[in-house]
Design an enzyme around this catalytic site. Structure first.
Site, PDB file in Angstrom:
ATOM      1  N   VAL A  48       3.752  -3.989  -3.500  1.00 26.06           N
ATOM      2  CA  VAL A  48       2.380  -3.277  -3.680  1.00 26.06           C
ATOM      3  C   VAL A  48       1.839  -3.462  -2.728  1.00 26.06           C
ATOM      4  CG1 VAL A  48       0.524  -4.371  -5.272  1.00 26.06           C
ATOM      5  CG2 VAL A  48       2.759  -4.062  -6.296  1.00 26.06           C
ATOM      6  N   CYS A  49       1.726  -4.047  -1.192  1.00 25.56           N
ATOM      7  CA  CYS A  49       1.244  -4.219   0.152  1.00 25.56           C
ATOM      8  C   CYS A  49       1.386  -2.445   0.138  1.00 25.56           C
ATOM      9  CB  CYS A  49       2.152  -5.340   0.024  1.00 25.56           C
ATOM     10  SG  CYS A  49       1.572  -6.977  -0.178  1.00 25.56           S
ATOM     11  N   THR A  50       2.051  -2.549   0.719  1.00 20.06           N
ATOM     12  CA  THR A  50       3.297  -0.994   1.356  1.00 20.06           C
ATOM     13  C   THR A  50       2.370  -0.033   0.655  1.00 20.06           C
ATOM     14  OG1 THR A  50       5.369  -2.115   1.550  1.00 20.06           O
ATOM     15  CG2 THR A  50       5.228   0.682   1.504  1.00 20.06           C
ATOM     16  N   LEU A  53      -1.286  -0.512   1.521  1.00 22.43           N
ATOM     17  CA  LEU A  53      -2.195   0.307   2.804  1.00 22.43           C
ATOM     18  C   LEU A  53      -1.796   0.890   2.893  1.00 22.43           C
ATOM     19  CD1 LEU A  53      -3.648  -1.974   5.024  1.00 22.43           C
ATOM     20  CD2 LEU A  53      -2.478  -3.185   3.335  1.00 22.43           C
TER      21      LEU A  53
END
Length: 160
Positions: A48-50, A53
């Site tokens: 999810v963070c990838t 960003l």
């Protein structure tokens, strides 16, 4: 509790991976010059963070058009952030809050990330105007959800 709109954003100085090692980035560097968007996220290399960003990287032109600097902040080490940015071609400057001081100051600490007992940053977005005031804040209900960026865009447009 996360900082509310109208609050003066706490200044900070954090390490960011640069082409020649690590550089210091302070919120006050943008004061009087640009609006700022802070994207707090729990962990580099998570799916999810990838996605978040990489999406922010793809939207950098829109943020720049709104006279805004965008920074991603996590409690990961600057070394992990550098490796992550290189692997996924993330162009948003990533800031390491390894001490968790900024995460606490903004009220977005996630005390038990993924059942590990370790603290991380919750997924949150802050829009800060050129005078250093928070004009918009959002914390997702759980760290697996991406933030709604439409209100972020609206907040930035209101500052133009």
């Amino acid at each position: 509790m996360a900082l509310a709109p109208g609050t003066q954003a706490p200044d900070f100085k954090l390490k960011s991976p640069g082409s020649d090692g690590f550089v210091d980035v302070a919120l006050s560097d943008t004061r009087g010059k640009a609006n700022t968007v802070l994207l707090f996220f729990p962990a580099a290399f998570s799916s999810v963070c990838t996605t978040e960003l990489c999406d922010a990287t793809n939207g950098l032109g829109g943020f720049e058009a709104a006279d805004a600097k965008v920074y991603g902040i996590s409690v990961d080490s600057p070394f992990a952030l550098k490796a992550w940015a290189e692997k996924f071609n993330i162009k948003v400057p990533l800031l390491s809050d390894f001490s968790r001081e900024v995460t606490r100051a903004y009220g977005v600490e996630l005390p038990d990330f993924a059942g590990t007992g370790g603290a991380a940053s919750n997924r949150a977005v802050f829009v800060i105007d050129k005078q250093g005031k928070v004009v918009y804040s959002q914390v997702t209900p759980n760290p697996g959800e991406l933030p709604d960026m439409a209100p972020v865009t609206e907040a930035l447009q209101s500052l133009s």
